[in-house]
Design an enzyme around this catalytic site. Structure first.
Site, short mmCIF file in Angstrom:
data_model
loop_
_atom_site.label_atom_id
_atom_site.label_comp_id
_atom_site.label_asym_id
_atom_site.label_seq_id
_atom_site.Cartn_x
_atom_site.Cartn_y
_atom_site.Cartn_z
N HIS A 166 -5.62 -4.52 -2.05
CA HIS A 166 -5.36 -3.37 -2.94
C HIS A 166 -5.25 -3.78 -4.41
O HIS A 166 -5.06 -2.92 -5.27
CB HIS A 166 -4.07 -2.66 -2.54
CG HIS A 166 -4.20 -1.76 -1.36
ND1 HIS A 166 -4.84 -0.54 -1.41
CD2 HIS A 166 -3.79 -1.91 -0.08
CE1 HIS A 166 -4.80 0.03 -0.21
NE2 HIS A 166 -4.18 -0.79 0.61
N LYS B 158 -12.60 -1.73 -0.50
CA LYS B 158 -11.76 -0.89 -1.37
C LYS B 158 -12.40 -0.85 -2.77
O LYS B 158 -13.48 -0.30 -2.92
CB LYS B 158 -10.32 -1.38 -1.34
CG LYS B 158 -9.71 -1.10 0.03
CD LYS B 158 -8.28 -1.54 0.20
CE LYS B 158 -7.79 -1.09 1.58
NZ LYS B 158 -7.13 -2.14 2.35
N SER C 16 0.79 -1.23 0.00
CA SER C 16 0.00 0.00 0.00
C SER C 16 0.82 1.28 0.00
O SER C 16 0.32 2.33 -0.36
CB SER C 16 -0.94 0.00 1.19
OG SER C 16 -0.19 0.02 2.39
#
Ligand SMILES: *Cc1c(COP(=O)(O)O)cnc(C)c1O
Length: 400
Positions: free
Chosen positions: A215, A246, A187
Protein backbone atom coordinates in the site's frame (compact mmCIF):
# COMPACT_ATOMS: atom_id res chain seq x y z
CA UNK A 1 -20.45 -38.21 2.58
CA UNK A 2 -21.38 -35.03 0.75
CA UNK A 3 -24.95 -34.97 2.08
CA UNK A 4 -23.77 -34.43 5.65
CA UNK A 5 -20.90 -32.17 4.61
CA UNK A 6 -23.31 -30.08 2.50
CA UNK A 7 -25.54 -29.58 5.54
CA UNK A 8 -22.51 -28.51 7.54
CA UNK A 9 -21.55 -25.99 4.85
CA UNK A 10 -25.09 -24.64 4.61
CA UNK A 11 -25.12 -24.03 8.36
CA UNK A 12 -21.74 -22.36 8.22
CA UNK A 13 -22.91 -20.08 5.39
CA UNK A 14 -26.08 -19.21 7.31
CA UNK A 15 -24.01 -18.23 10.33
CA UNK A 16 -21.88 -15.94 8.16
CA UNK A 17 -25.03 -14.39 6.72
CA UNK A 18 -26.67 -14.03 10.17
CA UNK A 19 -23.56 -12.28 11.51
CA UNK A 20 -23.84 -9.81 8.61
CA UNK A 21 -20.45 -10.92 7.29
CA UNK A 22 -21.53 -12.51 4.02
CA UNK A 23 -19.48 -11.02 1.20
CA UNK A 24 -21.17 -10.27 -2.08
CA UNK A 25 -19.29 -9.30 -5.19
CA UNK A 26 -20.26 -6.05 -6.82
CA UNK A 27 -20.18 -6.32 -10.57
CA UNK A 28 -18.43 -3.53 -12.47
CA UNK A 29 -19.32 -3.18 -16.15
CA UNK A 30 -16.62 -0.70 -17.17
CA UNK A 31 -12.81 -0.61 -16.89
CA UNK A 32 -11.52 0.02 -13.35
CA UNK A 33 -11.25 3.78 -12.85
CA UNK A 34 -12.20 6.70 -10.61
CA UNK A 35 -15.60 6.72 -12.31
CA UNK A 36 -17.17 3.35 -13.00
CA UNK A 37 -20.55 1.74 -13.69
CA UNK A 38 -21.87 -1.12 -11.59
CA UNK A 39 -24.74 -3.49 -12.27
CA UNK A 40 -27.42 -3.23 -9.58
CA UNK A 41 -30.75 -5.00 -9.33
CA UNK A 42 -32.65 -2.04 -10.76
CA UNK A 43 -29.96 -0.62 -13.05
CA UNK A 44 -27.48 -2.57 -15.19
CA UNK A 45 -25.26 0.51 -15.58
CA UNK A 46 -25.34 2.60 -12.40
CA UNK A 47 -22.60 5.22 -12.52
CA UNK A 48 -20.65 5.78 -9.34
CA UNK A 49 -17.49 7.55 -8.25
CA UNK A 50 -15.08 4.93 -7.03
CA UNK A 51 -13.45 5.45 -3.64
CA UNK A 52 -12.63 1.85 -2.82
CA UNK A 53 -10.05 0.63 -5.33
CA UNK A 54 -6.31 0.34 -4.68
CA UNK A 55 -5.89 2.17 -7.98
CA UNK A 56 -3.84 4.87 -6.24
CA UNK A 57 -2.13 6.28 -9.30
CA UNK A 58 -5.05 5.70 -11.64
CA UNK A 59 -3.05 3.36 -13.86
CA UNK A 60 -5.57 0.51 -14.04
CA UNK A 61 -6.95 1.83 -17.35
CA UNK A 62 -3.88 3.79 -18.44
CA UNK A 63 -3.49 3.79 -22.23
CA UNK A 64 0.31 3.55 -22.20
CA UNK A 65 0.12 0.42 -20.04
CA UNK A 66 -2.56 -1.10 -22.26
CA UNK A 67 -0.45 -0.38 -25.36
CA UNK A 68 2.66 -1.84 -23.73
CA UNK A 69 0.77 -5.01 -22.79
CA UNK A 70 -0.70 -5.35 -26.30
CA UNK A 71 2.64 -4.78 -28.02
CA UNK A 72 4.31 -7.36 -25.78
CA UNK A 73 1.59 -9.89 -26.44
CA UNK A 74 2.25 -9.51 -30.18
CA UNK A 75 6.00 -9.83 -29.68
CA UNK A 76 6.23 -12.45 -26.93
CA UNK A 77 2.94 -14.33 -26.99
CA UNK A 78 0.24 -14.97 -24.44
CA UNK A 79 1.64 -17.21 -21.71
CA UNK A 80 4.74 -19.05 -20.59
CA UNK A 81 3.27 -22.47 -19.79
CA UNK A 82 6.10 -22.98 -17.33
CA UNK A 83 7.54 -21.97 -14.02
CA UNK A 84 10.41 -19.50 -14.13
CA UNK A 85 13.37 -21.85 -13.74
CA UNK A 86 12.30 -24.54 -16.21
CA UNK A 87 11.39 -22.55 -19.32
CA UNK A 88 9.35 -19.61 -18.08
CA UNK A 89 11.79 -16.70 -18.07
CA UNK A 90 11.85 -14.15 -20.88
CA UNK A 91 14.00 -11.05 -21.24
CA UNK A 92 10.96 -9.00 -20.16
CA UNK A 93 10.84 -10.74 -16.76
CA UNK A 94 14.53 -10.03 -16.19
CA UNK A 95 14.09 -6.40 -17.24
CA UNK A 96 11.18 -5.93 -14.86
CA UNK A 97 13.18 -7.42 -11.98
CA UNK A 98 16.02 -5.02 -12.73
CA UNK A 99 13.60 -2.07 -12.95
CA UNK A 100 12.10 -2.94 -9.55
CA UNK A 101 15.59 -3.15 -8.02
CA UNK A 102 16.43 0.25 -9.54
CA UNK A 103 13.17 1.74 -8.26
CA UNK A 104 13.77 0.68 -4.66
CA UNK A 105 17.57 0.94 -4.70
CA UNK A 106 17.94 -2.74 -3.86
CA UNK A 107 20.39 -5.39 -5.08
CA UNK A 108 18.11 -7.93 -6.72
CA UNK A 109 14.43 -8.82 -7.23
CA UNK A 110 12.37 -11.98 -7.68
CA UNK A 111 8.90 -11.89 -9.26
CA UNK A 112 5.90 -13.87 -8.04
CA UNK A 113 2.37 -14.31 -9.33
CA UNK A 114 1.19 -12.08 -6.46
CA UNK A 115 2.43 -10.41 -3.30
CA UNK A 116 0.42 -13.00 -1.41
CA UNK A 117 2.79 -15.56 -2.94
CA UNK A 118 5.84 -13.39 -2.30
CA UNK A 119 5.00 -13.21 1.42
CA UNK A 120 3.85 -16.83 1.53
CA UNK A 121 7.16 -18.02 0.11
CA UNK A 122 9.44 -15.63 1.95
CA UNK A 123 10.14 -16.83 5.47
CA UNK A 124 10.25 -20.62 5.22
CA UNK A 125 13.28 -20.83 2.89
CA UNK A 126 15.28 -18.29 4.90
CA UNK A 127 14.68 -19.12 8.56
CA UNK A 128 14.50 -22.23 10.73
CA UNK A 129 13.44 -23.16 14.24
CA UNK A 130 16.55 -21.54 15.74
CA UNK A 131 15.40 -18.15 14.40
CA UNK A 132 12.79 -15.51 15.27
CA UNK A 133 10.20 -13.48 13.37
CA UNK A 134 8.88 -10.42 15.17
CA UNK A 135 5.65 -9.38 13.50
CA UNK A 136 3.39 -6.32 13.79
CA UNK A 137 -0.05 -7.35 15.07
CA UNK A 138 -1.82 -5.67 12.14
CA UNK A 139 0.26 -7.25 9.38
CA UNK A 140 -1.49 -8.43 6.23
CA UNK A 141 -2.90 -11.96 6.09
CA UNK A 142 -0.23 -13.04 3.61
CA UNK A 143 2.56 -12.16 6.04
CA UNK A 144 0.74 -14.04 8.78
CA UNK A 145 0.39 -17.08 6.52
CA UNK A 146 4.01 -16.85 5.41
CA UNK A 147 5.13 -16.77 9.04
CA UNK A 148 2.91 -19.78 9.81
CA UNK A 149 4.64 -21.82 7.10
CA UNK A 150 8.03 -21.16 8.71
CA UNK A 151 9.41 -22.96 11.76
CA UNK A 152 10.95 -19.84 13.31
CA UNK A 153 9.82 -18.76 16.79
CA UNK A 154 7.07 -16.12 16.50
CA UNK A 155 6.84 -12.87 18.41
CA UNK A 156 4.15 -10.26 17.96
CA UNK A 157 4.10 -6.57 18.87
CA UNK A 158 1.15 -4.18 19.06
CA UNK A 159 0.67 -2.09 15.90
CA UNK A 160 3.49 0.43 15.56
CA UNK A 161 4.26 0.12 19.30
CA UNK A 162 8.03 0.56 19.60
CA UNK A 163 8.16 -0.14 23.34
CA UNK A 164 6.48 -3.47 22.69
CA UNK A 165 8.77 -4.19 19.72
CA UNK A 166 11.77 -3.54 21.94
CA UNK A 167 10.40 -5.96 24.55
CA UNK A 168 9.89 -8.65 21.91
CA UNK A 169 13.38 -8.07 20.50
CA UNK A 170 14.83 -8.53 23.96
CA UNK A 171 12.93 -11.80 24.33
CA UNK A 172 14.12 -12.87 20.87
CA UNK A 173 17.79 -12.53 21.76
CA UNK A 174 17.71 -16.26 22.54
CA UNK A 175 17.33 -17.01 18.83
CA UNK A 176 20.05 -17.17 16.15
CA UNK A 177 18.72 -14.77 13.51
CA UNK A 178 15.92 -12.23 13.97
CA UNK A 179 13.73 -10.48 11.44
CA UNK A 180 11.15 -7.78 12.10
CA UNK A 181 8.22 -7.99 9.63
CA UNK A 182 5.87 -5.06 9.02
CA UNK A 183 3.45 -3.60 6.51
CA UNK A 184 4.64 -0.27 5.10
CA UNK A 185 1.13 1.17 5.27
CA UNK A 186 -1.58 -0.52 7.32
CA UNK A 187 -4.63 -0.91 5.15
CA UNK A 188 -7.39 -0.15 7.66
CA UNK A 189 -5.96 3.03 9.22
CA UNK A 190 -3.64 4.35 6.52
CA UNK A 191 -0.81 4.84 9.01
CA UNK A 192 2.80 4.30 7.96
CA UNK A 193 5.02 1.98 10.00
CA UNK A 194 7.61 3.96 12.04
CA UNK A 195 10.46 2.56 9.96
CA UNK A 196 13.08 4.95 11.34
CA UNK A 197 12.52 3.63 14.85
CA UNK A 198 12.13 0.04 13.69
CA UNK A 199 15.46 0.32 11.90
CA UNK A 200 17.11 1.79 15.00
CA UNK A 201 15.81 -1.04 17.17
CA UNK A 202 16.92 -3.56 14.56
CA UNK A 203 20.45 -2.14 14.77
CA UNK A 204 20.37 -2.11 18.56
CA UNK A 205 19.12 -5.69 18.89
CA UNK A 206 20.88 -7.21 15.89
CA UNK A 207 17.85 -7.91 13.72
CA UNK A 208 16.95 -7.64 10.05
CA UNK A 209 13.86 -5.86 8.68
CA UNK A 210 11.20 -6.87 6.14
CA UNK A 211 8.68 -4.30 4.89
CA UNK A 212 5.64 -5.06 2.72
CA UNK A 213 5.29 -2.04 0.43
CA UNK A 214 1.95 -3.09 -1.10
CA UNK A 215 0.00 0.00 0.00
CA UNK A 216 3.03 2.30 0.18
CA UNK A 217 4.91 1.80 -3.11
CA UNK A 218 3.94 4.52 -5.55
CA UNK A 219 2.14 6.36 -2.74
CA UNK A 220 4.37 7.16 0.24
CA UNK A 221 7.39 9.44 -0.06
CA UNK A 222 7.88 12.60 -2.06
CA UNK A 223 8.33 10.65 -5.30
CA UNK A 224 6.28 7.61 -4.30
CA UNK A 225 9.27 5.34 -3.74
CA UNK A 226 7.70 3.98 -0.57
CA UNK A 227 8.53 3.97 3.12
CA UNK A 228 12.28 3.70 2.57
CA UNK A 229 12.08 7.05 0.77
CA UNK A 230 9.85 8.53 3.49
CA UNK A 231 12.41 7.63 6.19
CA UNK A 232 15.57 8.10 4.16
CA UNK A 233 16.44 4.41 4.40
CA UNK A 234 16.81 3.59 0.72
CA UNK A 235 18.99 0.49 0.31
CA UNK A 236 19.14 -0.11 4.07
CA UNK A 237 16.29 -2.57 4.51
CA UNK A 238 17.15 -6.23 3.89
CA UNK A 239 13.79 -7.28 2.39
CA UNK A 240 10.92 -5.42 0.70
CA UNK A 241 7.90 -7.11 -0.81
CA UNK A 242 5.22 -5.52 -2.97
CA UNK A 243 2.49 -5.91 -5.55
CA UNK A 244 1.83 -4.86 -9.13
CA UNK A 245 -1.85 -5.00 -8.20
CA UNK A 246 -2.26 -1.64 -6.47
CA UNK A 247 -0.49 1.63 -7.36
CA UNK A 248 1.77 -0.19 -9.85
CA UNK A 249 -0.89 -0.68 -12.52
CA UNK A 250 -3.55 -2.63 -10.66
CA UNK A 251 -3.15 -5.90 -12.55
CA UNK A 252 -1.46 -8.88 -10.87
CA UNK A 253 2.03 -9.83 -9.82
CA UNK A 254 4.21 -9.54 -6.76
CA UNK A 255 7.86 -9.27 -5.91
CA UNK A 256 10.47 -9.57 -3.22
CA UNK A 257 13.41 -7.21 -3.55
CA UNK A 258 16.45 -6.74 -1.34
CA UNK A 259 19.81 -8.26 -0.55
CA UNK A 260 21.34 -10.30 -3.34
CA UNK A 261 21.91 -13.53 -1.40
CA UNK A 262 18.38 -13.46 0.04
CA UNK A 263 16.87 -13.19 -3.43
CA UNK A 264 19.23 -15.86 -4.74
CA UNK A 265 18.19 -18.31 -2.02
CA UNK A 266 14.51 -17.56 -2.72
CA UNK A 267 15.13 -18.53 -6.37
CA UNK A 268 16.47 -21.85 -5.12
CA UNK A 269 13.91 -22.64 -2.44
CA UNK A 270 10.81 -20.41 -2.43
CA UNK A 271 7.90 -22.71 -3.15
CA UNK A 272 5.44 -20.31 -4.88
CA UNK A 273 8.31 -19.36 -7.20
CA UNK A 274 9.37 -22.94 -7.90
CA UNK A 275 5.93 -24.49 -8.24
CA UNK A 276 3.72 -21.80 -9.79
CA UNK A 277 3.55 -20.35 -13.28
CA UNK A 278 5.49 -17.33 -14.56
CA UNK A 279 3.80 -13.99 -14.92
CA UNK A 280 2.40 -13.55 -18.45
CA UNK A 281 4.87 -11.52 -20.54
CA UNK A 282 2.33 -8.73 -21.16
CA UNK A 283 2.01 -8.20 -17.39
CA UNK A 284 5.78 -7.93 -17.07
CA UNK A 285 5.89 -5.46 -19.97
CA UNK A 286 3.13 -3.30 -18.49
CA UNK A 287 4.95 -3.44 -15.14
CA UNK A 288 8.07 -2.14 -16.83
CA UNK A 289 6.06 0.66 -18.42
CA UNK A 290 4.57 1.54 -15.01
CA UNK A 291 8.00 2.02 -13.46
CA UNK A 292 9.10 4.04 -16.48
CA UNK A 293 6.04 6.29 -16.05
CA UNK A 294 6.74 6.80 -12.34
CA UNK A 295 10.35 7.75 -12.88
CA UNK A 296 9.69 9.92 -15.98
CA UNK A 297 8.13 12.64 -13.84
CA UNK A 298 6.29 13.08 -10.54
CA UNK A 299 2.95 14.12 -11.96
CA UNK A 300 0.85 11.18 -10.73
CA UNK A 301 2.46 11.06 -7.30
CA UNK A 302 1.98 14.83 -6.87
CA UNK A 303 -1.63 14.60 -7.93
CA UNK A 304 -2.29 11.73 -5.51
CA UNK A 305 -0.71 13.66 -2.64
CA UNK A 306 -2.63 16.85 -3.36
CA UNK A 307 -5.91 14.94 -3.87
CA UNK A 308 -5.48 13.14 -0.55
CA UNK A 309 -4.58 16.34 1.31
CA UNK A 310 -7.60 18.10 -0.24
CA UNK A 311 -10.00 15.30 0.68
CA UNK A 312 -8.76 15.01 4.26
CA UNK A 313 -8.83 18.79 4.83
CA UNK A 314 -12.37 19.20 3.49
CA UNK A 315 -13.69 16.19 5.41
CA UNK A 316 -12.10 17.34 8.68
CA UNK A 317 -13.43 20.83 8.03
CA UNK A 318 -16.92 19.35 7.70
CA UNK A 319 -16.49 17.77 11.14
CA UNK A 320 -15.65 14.18 10.21
CA UNK A 321 -13.29 12.20 12.41
CA UNK A 322 -10.51 10.95 10.12
CA UNK A 323 -7.66 8.77 11.38
CA UNK A 324 -4.27 10.41 10.93
CA UNK A 325 -3.09 9.15 7.54
CA UNK A 326 0.18 9.30 5.65
CA UNK A 327 -1.11 7.35 2.68
CA UNK A 328 -4.04 7.47 0.27
CA UNK A 329 -6.21 5.59 2.77
CA UNK A 330 -8.62 7.76 4.77
CA UNK A 331 -10.51 6.02 7.57
CA UNK A 332 -13.71 7.97 8.27
CA UNK A 333 -14.41 6.86 11.84
CA UNK A 334 -18.02 6.06 12.75
CA UNK A 335 -17.35 3.53 15.57
CA UNK A 336 -20.78 1.87 15.26
CA UNK A 337 -20.94 -1.21 13.00
CA UNK A 338 -24.50 -0.75 11.78
CA UNK A 339 -23.95 2.93 11.12
CA UNK A 340 -20.94 2.11 8.94
CA UNK A 341 -23.05 -0.24 6.81
CA UNK A 342 -26.09 2.06 6.62
CA UNK A 343 -23.97 5.06 5.74
CA UNK A 344 -22.02 3.18 3.05
CA UNK A 345 -25.34 2.07 1.53
CA UNK A 346 -26.69 5.64 1.63
CA UNK A 347 -23.52 6.91 -0.02
CA UNK A 348 -23.91 4.36 -2.77
CA UNK A 349 -27.42 5.71 -3.34
CA UNK A 350 -25.71 9.06 -3.86
CA UNK A 351 -23.38 7.51 -6.44
CA UNK A 352 -20.38 7.26 -4.10
CA UNK A 353 -18.76 3.87 -3.94
CA UNK A 354 -17.18 3.18 -0.53
CA UNK A 355 -16.93 0.26 1.88
CA UNK A 356 -17.80 0.18 5.57
CA UNK A 357 -15.63 -2.02 7.80
CA UNK A 358 -16.39 -3.31 11.27
CA UNK A 359 -15.39 -6.05 13.69
CA UNK A 360 -13.65 -8.46 13.10
CA UNK A 361 -11.98 -6.66 10.17
CA UNK A 362 -11.21 -3.74 12.50
CA UNK A 363 -11.26 -3.72 16.35
CA UNK A 364 -14.63 -3.75 18.17
CA UNK A 365 -16.40 -0.35 18.23
CA UNK A 366 -13.93 0.99 15.67
CA UNK A 367 -16.24 0.73 12.62
CA UNK A 368 -15.43 3.06 9.78
CA UNK A 369 -15.79 3.84 6.11
CA UNK A 370 -12.51 3.51 4.29
CA UNK A 371 -11.98 5.98 1.48
CA UNK A 372 -9.16 5.38 -0.97
CA UNK A 373 -8.11 8.43 -2.93
CA UNK A 374 -6.59 8.15 -6.40
CA UNK A 375 -4.54 10.39 -8.65
CA UNK A 376 -7.29 9.72 -11.19
CA UNK A 377 -9.94 11.55 -9.14
CA UNK A 378 -10.78 14.93 -10.60
CA UNK A 379 -11.46 17.84 -8.24
CA UNK A 380 -15.08 17.60 -9.28
CA UNK A 381 -15.25 13.91 -8.32
CA UNK A 382 -13.64 14.66 -4.96
CA UNK A 383 -16.08 17.51 -4.37
CA UNK A 384 -19.04 15.29 -5.22
CA UNK A 385 -17.72 12.67 -2.83
CA UNK A 386 -17.28 15.19 -0.03
CA UNK A 387 -20.71 16.75 -0.66
CA UNK A 388 -22.34 13.31 -0.46
CA UNK A 389 -20.50 12.53 2.77
CA UNK A 390 -21.74 15.82 4.25
CA UNK A 391 -25.34 15.21 3.15
CA UNK A 392 -25.41 11.62 4.40
CA UNK A 393 -23.35 12.42 7.51
CA UNK A 394 -25.90 15.09 8.52
CA UNK A 395 -28.83 12.75 7.82
CA UNK A 396 -27.30 10.16 10.15
CA UNK A 397 -26.33 12.72 12.80
CA UNK A 398 -22.63 12.01 12.40
CA UNK A 399 -21.86 15.68 11.78
CA UNK A 400 -23.84 18.84 12.49
C1 LIG B 1 -2.79 -6.31 -1.17
C2 LIG B 1 -1.73 -6.78 -0.28
C3 LIG B 1 -1.06 -7.98 -0.50
C4 LIG B 1 -1.47 -8.93 -1.59
O1 LIG B 1 -1.05 -8.49 -2.84
P1 LIG B 1 -1.49 -9.31 -4.13
O2 LIG B 1 -0.45 -9.00 -5.13
O3 LIG B 1 -2.85 -8.84 -4.49
O4 LIG B 1 -1.49 -10.76 -3.74
C5 LIG B 1 -0.01 -8.31 0.33
N1 LIG B 1 0.36 -7.51 1.35
C6 LIG B 1 -0.28 -6.36 1.62
C7 LIG B 1 0.17 -5.50 2.75
C8 LIG B 1 -1.35 -5.96 0.81
O5 LIG B 1 -1.99 -4.82 1.09
Amino acid sequence: MYTTFQKHLQEELQQIEAAGLYKRERVIVTPQSSGIAVATTDNPHAEVINFCANNYLGLADNQELIDAAKACMDRRGYGMASVRFICGTQDTHKQLEQAISDFFGTEDTILYASCFDANGGLFEPLLGQEDAIISDALNHASIIDGVRLCKAVRYRYANGDMADLEKQLQAAQAQRYRIIATDGVFSMDGNVCPLDKIYELAQKYDAMVMVDESHSAGVVGETGHGVTERYNLRGKIEILTGTLGKAFGGSVGGFTTGKKEIIDLLRQRSRPYLFSNSLPPMIAAAGLKTLELLTRNNELQDRLHSNTAYFVEKMKGAGFDIKPTESAICAVMLYDAKLSQDMAAALQQEGIYVTGFYYPVVPKDQARIRVQVSAAHTREQLDRGIAAFIKVGKAFGVIK
